[in-house]
Design a protein around this motif. Structure first.
Motif, PDB file in Angstrom:
ATOM      1  N   SER A 197       0.985  -1.204   0.006  1.00  0.00           N
ATOM      2  CA  SER A 197       0.052   0.104   0.029  1.00  0.00           C
ATOM      3  C   SER A 197       0.916   1.221   0.127  1.00  0.00           C
ATOM      4  O   SER A 197       0.583   1.939  -0.674  1.00  0.00           O
ATOM      5  N   TRP A 204       2.346   1.509  -3.583  1.00  0.00           N
ATOM      6  CA  TRP A 204       1.267   2.128  -4.438  1.00  0.00           C
ATOM      7  C   TRP A 204       0.986   3.439  -4.437  1.00  0.00           C
ATOM      8  O   TRP A 204       1.143   4.189  -5.359  1.00  0.00           O
ATOM      9  N   GLY A 205       0.937   3.931  -3.272  1.00  0.00           N
ATOM     10  CA  GLY A 205       0.532   5.418  -2.895  1.00  0.00           C
ATOM     11  C   GLY A 205       1.875   5.939  -3.436  1.00  0.00           C
ATOM     12  O   GLY A 205       1.577   7.334  -4.171  1.00  0.00           O
ATOM     13  N   TRP A 206       2.925   5.669  -3.332  1.00  0.00           N
ATOM     14  CA  TRP A 206       4.264   6.466  -3.870  1.00  0.00           C
ATOM     15  C   TRP A 206       4.272   6.166  -5.338  1.00  0.00           C
ATOM     16  O   TRP A 206       4.451   7.062  -5.960  1.00  0.00           O
ATOM     17  N   ILE A 254       2.039   5.112  -7.622  1.00  0.00           N
ATOM     18  CA  ILE A 254       0.761   5.353  -8.495  1.00  0.00           C
ATOM     19  C   ILE A 254       0.080   6.840  -8.169  1.00  0.00           C
ATOM     20  O   ILE A 254      -0.227   7.543  -8.933  1.00  0.00           O
ATOM     21  N   ASP A 255       0.101   7.041  -6.923  1.00  0.00           N
ATOM     22  CA  ASP A 255      -0.754   8.168  -6.431  1.00  0.00           C
ATOM     23  C   ASP A 255       0.187   9.471  -6.298  1.00  0.00           C
ATOM     24  O   ASP A 255      -0.126  10.686  -5.893  1.00  0.00           O
ATOM     25  N   ASN A 256       1.598   9.260  -6.381  1.00  0.00           N
ATOM     26  CA  ASN A 256       2.782  10.196  -6.182  1.00  0.00           C
ATOM     27  C   ASN A 256       2.391  10.687  -4.692  1.00  0.00           C
ATOM     28  O   ASN A 256       2.995  12.015  -4.654  1.00  0.00           O
ATOM     29  N   LYS A 257       2.414  10.054  -3.809  1.00  0.00           N
ATOM     30  CA  LYS A 257       2.281  10.418  -2.343  1.00  0.00           C
ATOM     31  C   LYS A 257       3.742  10.047  -1.891  1.00  0.00           C
ATOM     32  O   LYS A 257       3.661   8.766  -1.502  1.00  0.00           O
TER      33      LYS A 257
END
Length: 66
Positions: free
Chosen positions: A30, A33-35, A37-40
């Motif tokens: 997770s 994924w955030g890093w 795909i969501d650029n977080k």
């Protein structure tokens, strides 16, 4: 809900450890994924938390038992 119902009807003894390993992998994936795909961008404390989860999973899976 179905996943929880299936979990309580497992008869083999290592199901809890397998479920813990799944949970640890889910947490780390997770974060990735955030890093990715969501650029977080995860901060230091997110990585520390993910590392703590992996250490806990390792203890549950790899500590010798009788």
């Amino acid at each position: 809900m179905l996943y929880g119902v299936i979990a309580i009807h497992q008869t083999f003894r290592s199901f809890g450890r397998v479920n813990a390993a799944y949970g640890g992998a889910l947490i780390v994936l997770s974060v990735l994924w955030g890093w990715g795909i969501d650029n977080k961008i995860p901060d230091f404390y997110v990585w520390i938390g993910a590392g703590i989860c992996l250490v806990g999973v390792s203890v549950m899976l790899f500590v010798p038992r009788q």
